[in-house]
Design an enzyme around this catalytic site. Sequence first.
Site, PDB file in Angstrom:
ATOM      1  N   HIS A  98      17.072 -43.364  22.498  1.00 55.34           N
ATOM      2  CA  HIS A  98      15.881 -43.338  23.351  1.00 55.34           C
ATOM      3  C   HIS A  98      16.271 -43.427  24.828  1.00 55.34           C
ATOM      4  CE1 HIS A  98      11.618 -44.251  24.499  1.00 55.34           C
ATOM      5  NE2 HIS A  98      11.421 -43.420  23.485  1.00 55.34           N
ATOM      6  N   ASP A 151       6.134 -40.673  17.860  1.00 55.57           N
ATOM      7  CA  ASP A 151       7.429 -40.879  18.525  1.00 55.57           C
ATOM      8  C   ASP A 151       8.029 -42.241  18.173  1.00 55.57           C
ATOM      9  OD1 ASP A 151       6.745 -38.531  19.763  1.00 55.57           O
ATOM     10  OD2 ASP A 151       6.922 -39.286  21.809  1.00 55.57           O
ATOM     11  N   ASP A 152       9.342 -42.291  18.224  1.00 56.27           N
ATOM     12  CA  ASP A 152      10.142 -43.532  18.279  1.00 56.27           C
ATOM     13  C   ASP A 152      10.509 -44.138  16.928  1.00 56.27           C
ATOM     14  OD1 ASP A 152       9.764 -43.081  20.946  1.00 56.27           O
ATOM     15  OD2 ASP A 152       8.686 -44.939  21.367  1.00 56.27           O
ATOM     16  N   HIS A 169       2.590 -43.197  18.423  1.00 60.66           N
ATOM     17  CA  HIS A 169       3.919 -43.795  18.219  1.00 60.66           C
ATOM     18  C   HIS A 169       3.945 -44.563  16.905  1.00 60.66           C
ATOM     19  CE1 HIS A 169       3.849 -43.106  22.563  1.00 60.66           C
ATOM     20  NE2 HIS A 169       5.167 -43.086  22.509  1.00 60.66           N
ATOM     21  N   HIS A 213      14.692 -37.135  19.414  1.00 60.97           N
ATOM     22  CA  HIS A 213      14.160 -37.941  20.527  1.00 60.97           C
ATOM     23  C   HIS A 213      15.302 -38.764  21.120  1.00 60.97           C
ATOM     24  CE1 HIS A 213      10.690 -39.338  22.723  1.00 60.97           C
ATOM     25  NE2 HIS A 213      10.693 -40.568  22.244  1.00 60.97           N
TER      26      HIS A 213
HETATM   27 ZN    ZN Z   1       9.769 -42.361  22.904  1.00 56.69          ZN
END
Ligand code: ZN
Length: 212
Positions: free
Chosen positions: A88, A33-34, A172, A84
């Site tokens: 964020h 993620d991210d 992440h 996503h």
């Molecule tokens: Zn995230």
Amino acid sequence: MRIIKTPLLIKWATPNLVWQLPAEKPTLYLTFDDGPIPEITPWVLETLHKYQAKATFFCVGDNVRKYPEVFQLIKDAGHSWGNHTFNHLQCTHVSRMEYLRNIQKADNLLKTNLFRPPHGKILPSLIHTLKSKYQLIMWDVMTYDFDKSLLPKQCFENVRNNAVSGSIVVMHDSLKTEKNLKYSLPATLDYYSAQGFGFAAIPMKSCLSPVR
Ligand SMILES: [Zn+2]
């Protein structure tokens, strides 16, 4: 309290959310993620490549805007990717309209039918709206690699003690997870490869219809 493995009760209560996937042979679904960011994502891709592992990247739209070449590396390597949001956003911090617009803004770059809400926060009304276009991908095992109070080894143990075939695991590709990730990702790939597991991307489909 840290919930590392998602309880069965939560999975049963939320049939429109995907917490794990069926697997004919031993398979882990690693997710990142991210990102994408140039400092970490290429290292993740190289590490996955060493193990012939595929994975799924839940990308922040603004990072894709800033680093399209890194996003392209993910696509070129045959991984899948999800939305996503663009910034964020947490759905509990902004209006429903702003949240949906932010997802659409990310979708203009990402073109995917996979979505993961930042911080895992989602509301029933949003699930209802988003499920017509997206598979809402949550997780079975959270590594907590973003928690700097955890040792890298503990992040790996969170996976080893909880992930089974079909588990969706959250890591992440971000700056704050670098130290934990650079230990726990290779350790996870080593350990589960030795157990006969493969590593698969969550399948993407072509998009169905725009979110209204
Ligand atoms: Zn995230």
